[in-house]
Design a protein around this motif. Structure first.
Motif, mmCIF file in Angstrom:
data_model
loop_
_atom_site.group_PDB
_atom_site.id
_atom_site.type_symbol
_atom_site.label_atom_id
_atom_site.label_comp_id
_atom_site.label_asym_id
_atom_site.label_seq_id
_atom_site.Cartn_x
_atom_site.Cartn_y
_atom_site.Cartn_z
ATOM 1 N N ALA A 5 25.576 -23.558 77.429
ATOM 2 C CA ALA A 5 26.183 -24.713 76.767
ATOM 3 C C ALA A 5 27.038 -24.279 75.588
ATOM 4 O O ALA A 5 28.120 -24.829 75.357
ATOM 5 C CB ALA A 5 25.102 -25.681 76.305
ATOM 6 N N ILE A 6 26.566 -23.288 74.846
ATOM 7 C CA ILE A 6 27.340 -22.772 73.706
ATOM 8 C C ILE A 6 28.627 -22.116 74.205
ATOM 9 O O ILE A 6 29.704 -22.344 73.650
ATOM 10 C CB ILE A 6 26.495 -21.777 72.884
ATOM 11 N N ALA A 7 28.530 -21.311 75.246
ATOM 12 C CA ALA A 7 29.714 -20.640 75.797
ATOM 13 C C ALA A 7 30.710 -21.656 76.338
ATOM 14 O O ALA A 7 31.928 -21.503 76.141
ATOM 15 C CB ALA A 7 29.299 -19.657 76.888
ATOM 16 N N ASN A 8 30.220 -22.690 76.990
ATOM 17 C CA ASN A 8 31.116 -23.721 77.519
ATOM 18 C C ASN A 8 31.833 -24.468 76.400
ATOM 19 O O ASN A 8 33.024 -24.756 76.506
ATOM 20 C CB ASN A 8 30.348 -24.704 78.400
ATOM 21 N N SER A 9 31.120 -24.793 75.324
ATOM 22 C CA SER A 9 31.763 -25.508 74.228
ATOM 23 C C SER A 9 32.781 -24.630 73.513
ATOM 24 O O SER A 9 33.841 -25.102 73.105
ATOM 25 C CB SER A 9 30.725 -26.052 73.247
ATOM 26 N N LEU A 10 32.489 -23.333 73.367
ATOM 27 C CA LEU A 10 33.459 -22.422 72.751
ATOM 28 C C LEU A 10 34.693 -22.258 73.633
ATOM 29 O O LEU A 10 35.825 -22.247 73.131
ATOM 30 C CB LEU A 10 32.821 -21.058 72.493
ATOM 31 N N THR A 11 34.482 -22.144 74.921
ATOM 32 C CA THR A 11 35.605 -22.026 75.854
ATOM 33 C C THR A 11 36.465 -23.277 75.815
ATOM 34 O O THR A 11 37.700 -23.196 75.802
ATOM 35 C CB THR A 11 35.089 -21.789 77.276
ATOM 36 N N GLU A 12 35.821 -24.426 75.764
ATOM 37 C CA GLU A 12 36.561 -25.686 75.705
ATOM 38 C C GLU A 12 37.333 -25.804 74.397
ATOM 39 O O GLU A 12 38.473 -26.260 74.375
ATOM 40 C CB GLU A 12 35.583 -26.854 75.853
ATOM 41 N N PHE A 13 36.723 -25.371 73.281
ATOM 42 C CA PHE A 13 37.398 -25.442 71.986
ATOM 43 C C PHE A 13 38.629 -24.545 71.952
ATOM 44 O O PHE A 13 39.701 -24.960 71.521
ATOM 45 C CB PHE A 13 36.441 -25.042 70.860
ATOM 46 N N PHE A 14 38.502 -23.297 72.408
ATOM 47 C CA PHE A 14 39.622 -22.362 72.351
ATOM 48 C C PHE A 14 40.693 -22.647 73.394
ATOM 49 O O PHE A 14 41.763 -22.047 73.361
ATOM 50 C CB PHE A 14 39.133 -20.919 72.458
ATOM 51 N N SER A 15 40.444 -23.571 74.304
ATOM 52 C CA SER A 15 41.472 -23.956 75.264
ATOM 53 C C SER A 15 42.357 -25.077 74.732
ATOM 54 O O SER A 15 43.389 -25.377 75.325
ATOM 55 C CB SER A 15 40.838 -24.362 76.590
ATOM 56 N N THR A 16 41.969 -25.694 73.618
ATOM 57 C CA THR A 16 42.808 -26.728 73.012
ATOM 58 C C THR A 16 43.883 -26.070 72.150
ATOM 59 O O THR A 16 43.812 -24.871 71.838
ATOM 60 C CB THR A 16 41.969 -27.668 72.131
ATOM 61 N N THR A 17 44.877 -26.833 71.751
ATOM 62 C CA THR A 17 45.964 -26.297 70.913
ATOM 63 C C THR A 17 45.432 -25.837 69.565
ATOM 64 O O THR A 17 45.760 -24.750 69.091
ATOM 65 C CB THR A 17 47.045 -27.367 70.710
ATOM 66 N N PHE A 18 44.604 -26.664 68.936
ATOM 67 C CA PHE A 18 44.030 -26.287 67.642
ATOM 68 C C PHE A 18 43.146 -25.052 67.775
ATOM 69 O O PHE A 18 43.165 -24.162 66.919
ATOM 70 C CB PHE A 18 43.232 -27.457 67.056
ATOM 71 N N GLY A 19 42.372 -24.978 68.854
ATOM 72 C CA GLY A 19 41.518 -23.819 69.080
ATOM 73 C C GLY A 19 42.310 -22.545 69.287
ATOM 74 O O GLY A 19 41.910 -21.473 68.852
ATOM 75 N N GLN A 20 43.472 -22.653 69.946
ATOM 76 C CA GLN A 20 44.325 -21.477 70.134
ATOM 77 C C GLN A 20 44.888 -21.007 68.805
ATOM 78 O O GLN A 20 45.005 -19.803 68.569
ATOM 79 C CB GLN A 20 45.442 -21.798 71.110
#
Length: 50
Positions: A5-20
């Motif tokens: 769940a932690i890995a999925n949320s981090l992956t989802e965050f870094f796939s957004t523009t702000f996360g990038q």
């Protein structure tokens, strides 16, 4: 603790523009802190014998 769940949320965050943007800032900070052309660590040649 569910690591998946932690890995999925981090992956989802870094796939957004702000996360990038955050990811790029972290990469720059890392490259400034640890440059690739830094000399290798070595032990001093005159170690005490006692």
């Amino acid at each position: 603790m569910d690591l998946n769940a932690i890995a999925n949320s981090l992956t989802e965050f870094f796939s957004t523009t702000f996360g990038q943007i955050v990811g790029q800032v972290l990469k720059v900070m890392y490259s400034i802190s640890y440059p690739a052309n830094a000399p290798a660590a070595h032990l001093p040649t005159d170690l005490p014998t006692e």
